[in-house]
Scaffold this active site. Structure first.
Site, mmCIF file in Angstrom:
data_model
loop_
_atom_site.group_PDB
_atom_site.id
_atom_site.type_symbol
_atom_site.label_atom_id
_atom_site.label_comp_id
_atom_site.label_asym_id
_atom_site.label_seq_id
_atom_site.Cartn_x
_atom_site.Cartn_y
_atom_site.Cartn_z
ATOM 1 C CE LYS A 44 13.001 23.416 53.041
ATOM 2 N NZ LYS A 44 12.070 22.331 53.386
ATOM 3 C CE LYS A 46 9.570 26.539 51.412
ATOM 4 N NZ LYS A 46 8.659 25.413 51.293
HETATM 5 N N1 C2G Z 1 3.218 20.276 47.106
HETATM 6 C C1 C2G Z 1 2.309 19.869 46.128
HETATM 7 N N2 C2G Z 1 1.396 20.736 45.668
HETATM 8 C C2 C2G Z 1 1.343 22.005 46.141
HETATM 9 C C3 C2G Z 1 2.250 22.428 47.138
HETATM 10 C C4 C2G Z 1 3.187 21.536 47.616
HETATM 11 O O1 C2G Z 1 2.338 18.700 45.682
HETATM 12 N N3 C2G Z 1 0.395 22.857 45.637
HETATM 13 C C5 C2G Z 1 4.217 19.298 47.572
HETATM 14 C C6 C2G Z 1 5.645 19.732 47.269
HETATM 15 O O2 C2G Z 1 5.986 19.428 45.917
HETATM 16 C C7 C2G Z 1 6.436 18.900 48.278
HETATM 17 C C8 C2G Z 1 5.456 18.792 49.476
HETATM 18 O O3 C2G Z 1 4.159 19.181 48.970
HETATM 19 O O4 C2G Z 1 6.670 17.585 47.760
HETATM 20 C C9 C2G Z 1 5.834 19.712 50.614
HETATM 21 O O5 C2G Z 1 5.936 21.024 50.111
HETATM 22 P P1 C2G Z 1 6.888 22.062 50.897
HETATM 23 O O6 C2G Z 1 6.539 22.048 52.330
HETATM 24 O O7 C2G Z 1 6.888 23.339 50.138
HETATM 25 O O8 C2G Z 1 8.290 21.322 50.721
HETATM 26 P P2 C2G Z 1 9.705 22.001 50.396
HETATM 27 O O9 C2G Z 1 9.862 23.245 51.176
HETATM 28 O O10 C2G Z 1 9.804 22.017 48.925
HETATM 29 O O11 C2G Z 1 10.716 20.942 51.075
HETATM 30 O O12 C2G Z 1 14.474 18.101 51.206
HETATM 31 C C10 C2G Z 1 13.313 18.491 50.497
HETATM 32 C C11 C2G Z 1 12.702 19.733 51.058
HETATM 33 O O13 C2G Z 1 12.552 19.645 52.473
HETATM 34 C C12 C2G Z 1 11.350 19.972 50.385
#
Ligand code: C2G
Length: 129
Positions: A44, A46
């Site tokens: 990803k 990350k």
């Molecule tokens: N999130 C949120 N508000 C924020 C930050 C994050 O609602 N201020 C939500 C994101 O939209 C996501 C969840 O928290 O639904 C987890 O965020 P991340 O760990 O950044 O997820 P991501 O890296 O986008 O992984 O297959 C899908 C991916 O694995 C998603």
């Protein structure tokens, strides 16, 4: 029992994550979090501060979370939904529309992100302090 699933890295766990998990749980009685492994995070693009095991332990301590499973690739969602008999897939709306193909298998809900907080913002703010 209505089951809900969501996916993510959940690094440097913050109230935006908790807010998402709390609202996701309102769609059922059982919430599964598919947590990105360190290897999948690399795919990803990350680099998480905490390891998969550390992030898993934190998620398992959250009252809304019932099960944490590994997310190892982009393509496991349909099989996860079928295997766990999931009724609703939930993601933050930064993913709006990206997972609509799952509508053939379950309800797909995109929830508003919590403004002003993100793992990236935490890292940047700390690096400036
Ligand atoms: N999130 C949120 N508000 C924020 C930050 C994050 O609602 N201020 C939500 C994101 O939209 C996501 C969840 O928290 O639904 C987890 O965020 P991340 O760990 O950044 O997820 P991501 O890296 O986008 O992984 O297959 C899908 C991916 O694995 C998603």
């Amino acid at each position: 029992m209505k089951k809900v699933i969501t996916y993510g890295t959940f690094d440097l766990l913050h109230y935006g994550h908790i807010n998402l998990l709390k609202r996701a749980k309102e769609y059922g009685e059982y919430l599964i979090v598919a947590l990105s492994t360190d290897e999948f995070n690399a795919i990803k693009g990350k680099k998480s501060y905490s390891s998969y095991d550390e992030r898993k332990k934190l998620l398992e301590a959250i009252r809304y979370v019932d099960l944490v499973i590994p997310e190892v690739n982009w393509d496991q969602k349909i099989s996860d939904i079928l295997e766990f008999k999931v009724d609703t897939f939930v993601m933050g709306n930064d993913w709006e529309g990206k997972f609509d193909f799952l509508k053939d298998y379950c309800k797909v809900i995109y929830l508003d992100r919590t403004p002003e907080i993100s793992t990236t913002k935490i890292k940047n703010d700390l690096s400036l302090s």
